[in-house]
Scaffold this active site. Structure first.
Site, mmCIF file in Angstrom:
data_model
loop_
_atom_site.group_PDB
_atom_site.id
_atom_site.type_symbol
_atom_site.label_atom_id
_atom_site.label_comp_id
_atom_site.label_asym_id
_atom_site.label_seq_id
_atom_site.Cartn_x
_atom_site.Cartn_y
_atom_site.Cartn_z
ATOM 1 N N ASP A 104 -21.713 50.697 -16.747
ATOM 2 C CA ASP A 104 -22.260 51.664 -17.713
ATOM 3 C C ASP A 104 -23.600 51.192 -18.282
ATOM 4 O O ASP A 104 -24.152 51.827 -19.190
ATOM 5 C CB ASP A 104 -21.252 52.001 -18.827
ATOM 6 C CG ASP A 104 -20.402 50.830 -19.267
ATOM 7 O OD1 ASP A 104 -20.722 49.685 -18.885
ATOM 8 O OD2 ASP A 104 -19.413 51.051 -20.007
ATOM 9 N N HIS A 111 -11.671 45.982 -23.680
ATOM 10 C CA HIS A 111 -11.546 46.285 -25.119
ATOM 11 C C HIS A 111 -10.152 45.977 -25.658
ATOM 12 O O HIS A 111 -9.942 46.018 -26.878
ATOM 13 C CB HIS A 111 -11.895 47.746 -25.399
ATOM 14 C CG HIS A 111 -13.329 48.091 -25.134
ATOM 15 N ND1 HIS A 111 -14.374 47.376 -25.697
ATOM 16 C CD2 HIS A 111 -13.905 49.043 -24.355
ATOM 17 C CE1 HIS A 111 -15.529 47.892 -25.270
ATOM 18 N NE2 HIS A 111 -15.277 48.885 -24.454
HETATM 19 C C1 SP5 Z 1 -14.345 50.165 -20.774
HETATM 20 C C2 SP5 Z 1 -15.403 50.918 -21.519
HETATM 21 O O1 SP5 Z 1 -16.536 51.007 -21.054
HETATM 22 N N1 SP5 Z 1 -15.054 51.555 -22.639
HETATM 23 C C3 SP5 Z 1 -16.007 52.277 -23.406
HETATM 24 C C4 SP5 Z 1 -15.418 53.071 -24.505
HETATM 25 C C5 SP5 Z 1 -16.474 53.748 -25.311
HETATM 26 N N2 SP5 Z 1 -15.938 54.756 -26.135
HETATM 27 C C6 SP5 Z 1 -16.672 55.333 -27.203
HETATM 28 C C7 SP5 Z 1 -18.161 55.306 -27.112
HETATM 29 C C8 SP5 Z 1 -18.806 56.089 -28.234
HETATM 30 C C9 SP5 Z 1 -20.189 56.446 -27.830
HETATM 31 N N3 SP5 Z 1 -20.698 57.645 -28.405
HETATM 32 C C10 SP5 Z 1 -21.874 58.094 -27.718
HETATM 33 C C11 SP5 Z 1 -21.807 59.473 -27.203
HETATM 34 C C12 SP5 Z 1 -22.990 59.768 -26.332
HETATM 35 N N4 SP5 Z 1 -22.805 60.929 -25.539
HETATM 36 ZN ZN ZN Z 2 -18.259 49.989 -21.303
#
Ligand code: SP5
Ligand code: ZN
Length: 371
Positions: free
Chosen positions: A303, A179
């Site tokens: 993931d 990211h």
């Molecule tokens: C490297 C990587 O996999 N970074 C991922 C960062 C994601 N961060 C925020 C995701 C927001 C998702 N919200 C969903 C909540 C469900 N429990």
């Molecule tokens: Zn990710």
């Protein structure tokens, strides 16, 4: 391709001969441990935790694919080949300046963001984080820059192994990187380990490809190489209309200028199964094969595993553990020197086994190609 691989193995150092896959990592990663992140309107315990790398490390030790080695030190030069100097100085200095300004010593997390028409630089320690970070999920602590540099060094060390003739290497990078853009961090990422390694390998090959199999769009990697025709970026990820990072990752983002058609996004809607995923990977693989790169860097996020807690509630991918050996084998089929760099994966219980499954799929397929 077969001949290339055999010639390469002649260059191997003797003691490497028995290694199926070398891992690069350092226990120092644990010094970067965020107390919390700001996610979906709430302060929550940080998902990107030292436990992730620990369980992967333990699973790799048990799998005994080969030696687990510490990273070599590369200095800032390869980081500067991808990231702006001002951004690196921000990462290096902001924690101390933030604390000195009276802000919380727990972690640097921005609450005011530079966006679109309000993006004048401001060097106030409370403001700068909102200029160099795009969300509240990349907390910066005292050791963050040093440890992020070590993750980049792990990827660079793995890249060097490919240059020495290894068919593949695995960099257990923590924090992850995909990211992070040239001057912007977010989503647990500070330095783009995969991009740094790809750029480094680019010095030794006219073309390098990055394949991003993390659940989330590799927005940072896309930005870094978007106007470059020498580095192909292919990302398979969740539909940005409903999934982080939301504001990029659509199929019509295909590169610009000299990079026109050197970016391929394959967003998947719904809850893709193993079969759905393999169809997307087939498309990704075909594009990479026709690009004919000298090296492949895989942004290896796990993931995509069913039930991952960071994937959207009820709408993550539905991959089972059986998907990962198939994915690894399809990647091996490309016949390229391949660097795996760890990205996401937050269902910690299965994370180690899933990484091993991915790498084992690659190793088994690669052994079959040799015989
Ligand atoms: C490297 C990587 O996999 N970074 C991922 C960062 C994601 N961060 C925020 C995701 C927001 C998702 N919200 C969903 C909540 C469900 N429990
Ligand atoms: Zn990710």
């Amino acid at each position: 391709m077969q001949t290339t691989i055999n010639n390469r193995s002649h260059a191997r150092m003797l003691w490497y001969h028995t290694a199926l896959m070398i891992t690069i990592t350092t226990p120092d990663h644990a010094l970067h441990a965020a107390p919390h992140e700001f996610l979906d309107g709430q302060i929550v315990p940080a998902f990107e935790s030292p436990a992730r790398a620990e369980i992967i490390h333990a699973a790799l030790r048990a799998a005994a694919f080969g030696p687990i080695l510490p990273p070599r030190q590369f200095g800032e030069k390869p980081l500067l080949a991808v990231h702006d100097a001002s951004y690196l100085r921000f990462l290096e200095t902001i924690y101390q300046r933030w604390v000195a300004a009276g802000a919380t010593p727990a972690a640097v997390i921005p609450s005011t963001f530079a966006a679109r028409w309000m993006n004048r630089p401001c060097n106030d320690p409370l403001a700068e984080p909102g200029y160099y970070l795009f969300d509240g999920s990349a907390p910066i602590m005292a050791d963050t820059y040093r440890i992020a540099s070590q993750a980049a060094n792990a990827a660079l060390t793995a890249a060097d192994l490919l240059l020495q003739g290894e068919r593949a290497a695995y960099a257990l990078c923590r924090p992850p990187g995909h990211h992070a853009g040239s001057d912007l961090g977010g989503g647990y990422c500070y330095l783009n380990n995969a991009a740094i390694a790809a750029q480094y390998l680019r010095q030794h090959s006219e073309r390098v490809a990055v394949l991003d199999i993390d659940f989330h769009h590799g927005n940072g990697t896309q930005q870094i190489f978007y106007e470059r025709g020498d580095v192909l970026v292919v990302s398979i990820h969740a539909d940005p209309a409903r999934n982080y990072p939301y504001f990029s990752g659509y199929a019509d983002e295909s590169g610009q200028g000299s990079g026109t058609n050197a970016n391929l996004n394959i967003p998947l809607t719904g809850t893709p199964t193993n079969d759905d995923y393999m169809i997307a990977l087939e498309q990704a693989g075909a594009r990479i094969a026709s690009f004919a790169p000298g090296f492949l860097v895989v942004s290896a996020g796990l993931d995509t595993y069913s039930g991952d807690p960071v994937a959207e509630n009820g709408a993550g991918f539905a991959l089972t553990q059986a998907a990962y050996p198939l994915i690894g084998a399809r990647i091996a089929d490309l016949g390229l020197p391949t660097l795996f760099a760890q990205e996401g994966g937050y269902g910690v219980a299965a994370l180690g086994e899933n990484v091993v499954a991915l790498l084992r799929g690659f190793i088994v397929q690669q052994e079959q190609q040799r015989s």
